[in-house]
Design a protein around this motif. Sequence first.
Motif, PDB file in Angstrom:
ATOM      1  N   LEU A 131      24.143   2.244  50.464  1.00  0.00           N
ATOM      2  CA  LEU A 131      22.971   2.081  50.449  1.00  0.00           C
ATOM      3  C   LEU A 131      22.263   1.842  49.016  1.00  0.00           C
ATOM      4  N   GLY A 132      22.735   2.671  48.206  1.00  0.00           N
ATOM      5  CA  GLY A 132      22.149   2.544  46.780  1.00  0.00           C
ATOM      6  C   GLY A 132      22.547   1.393  46.090  1.00  0.00           C
ATOM      7  N   LEU A 133      23.881   0.745  46.269  1.00  0.00           N
ATOM      8  CA  LEU A 133      24.224  -0.641  45.680  1.00  0.00           C
ATOM      9  C   LEU A 133      23.248  -1.517  46.388  1.00  0.00           C
ATOM     10  N   LYS A 134      22.998  -1.606  47.872  1.00  0.00           N
ATOM     11  CA  LYS A 134      22.328  -2.537  48.235  1.00  0.00           C
ATOM     12  C   LYS A 134      20.899  -2.833  47.877  1.00  0.00           C
ATOM     13  N   GLN A 135      20.088  -1.429  47.712  1.00  0.00           N
ATOM     14  CA  GLN A 135      18.914  -1.360  47.232  1.00  0.00           C
ATOM     15  C   GLN A 135      18.876  -1.937  45.917  1.00  0.00           C
ATOM     16  N   TYR A 136      19.886  -1.461  44.980  1.00  0.00           N
ATOM     17  CA  TYR A 136      19.802  -2.154  43.832  1.00  0.00           C
ATOM     18  C   TYR A 136      19.933  -3.767  43.532  1.00  0.00           C
ATOM     19  N   ARG A 137      20.725  -4.218  44.243  1.00  0.00           N
ATOM     20  CA  ARG A 137      21.149  -5.713  44.345  1.00  0.00           C
ATOM     21  C   ARG A 137      20.116  -6.352  44.724  1.00  0.00           C
ATOM     22  N   HIS A 138      19.316  -5.979  45.677  1.00  0.00           N
ATOM     23  CA  HIS A 138      18.255  -6.672  46.342  1.00  0.00           C
ATOM     24  C   HIS A 138      16.715  -6.155  46.191  1.00  0.00           C
ATOM     25  N   ARG A 143      17.355  -7.418  51.915  1.00  0.00           N
ATOM     26  CA  ARG A 143      17.906  -8.712  52.253  1.00  0.00           C
ATOM     27  C   ARG A 143      17.688  -9.014  53.845  1.00  0.00           C
ATOM     28  N   LEU A 144      18.286  -7.855  54.785  1.00  0.00           N
ATOM     29  CA  LEU A 144      18.134  -8.418  55.893  1.00  0.00           C
ATOM     30  C   LEU A 144      16.571  -8.410  56.492  1.00  0.00           C
ATOM     31  N   TRP A 145      15.897  -6.968  56.160  1.00  0.00           N
ATOM     32  CA  TRP A 145      14.475  -6.858  56.585  1.00  0.00           C
ATOM     33  C   TRP A 145      14.027  -6.785  55.054  1.00  0.00           C
ATOM     34  N   GLN A 146      13.253  -8.189  54.562  1.00  0.00           N
ATOM     35  CA  GLN A 146      12.875  -8.319  53.196  1.00  0.00           C
ATOM     36  C   GLN A 146      11.326  -8.035  53.441  1.00  0.00           C
ATOM     37  N   ARG A 147      11.273  -7.114  52.230  1.00  0.00           N
ATOM     38  CA  ARG A 147       9.569  -6.998  52.006  1.00  0.00           C
ATOM     39  C   ARG A 147       9.239  -7.530  50.918  1.00  0.00           C
ATOM     40  N   GLU A 148       8.158  -8.222  51.051  1.00  0.00           N
ATOM     41  CA  GLU A 148       7.655  -8.642  49.731  1.00  0.00           C
ATOM     42  C   GLU A 148       6.176  -8.212  49.588  1.00  0.00           C
ATOM     43  N   THR A 149       5.903  -7.638  48.287  1.00  0.00           N
ATOM     44  CA  THR A 149       4.453  -7.033  48.083  1.00  0.00           C
ATOM     45  C   THR A 149       3.765  -7.722  46.847  1.00  0.00           C
TER      46      THR A 149
END
Length: 171
Positions: A77-84, A100-106
């Motif tokens: 999870l940590g690596l996914k959060q960092y990479r995306h 990535r799968l559920w992309q959030r853009e603010t």
Amino acid sequence: MPDLPHAPPQDAPATGADSAAEWQPLPARARTLFLLGTVPVAIPFAFGGFIFTRVFDLSPLLAPLGLIVGLALGIWLGLKQYRHTFWRLDEDGLGLRRGRLWQRETRVPATRVQHLDLKRGPLQRRRNLATLVVHTAGTRHSSVSVPNLDAGDAERLRDRLGRQIDHDDDQ
């Protein structure tokens, strides 16, 4: 398509003002802090695995399996959060893209920024990182945090957004 650790999203808009500013990845030295941030996720899995082996009277040798699965899940999870996690600043304001799968853009328009904070915990200072907190107009919970930016980038973002605030106030 394999996950590239620092590749910007493929679907980044390429029109208007957005094309001038590319999505920026977080620095490589921020990876460790993302991994440490997932420890609270890993602990319940490890504890749950231990309890599962005790309740169903399974072999005590399976108890470490829960710990290993919990730690592996936390690291993943940590690596996914960092990479995306990506950010960008353009003439309209600040953008933060996560997932990535559920992309959030603010998007935080510069006209909505009230004030800016830089936070640097001891682990961030050791790695020359900072968290930029952008407070916007609205309720007390109206803020956007960009964690584990390069400290120089965080200061430049704060200064540029601050100048945009001052420029908007002058008009």
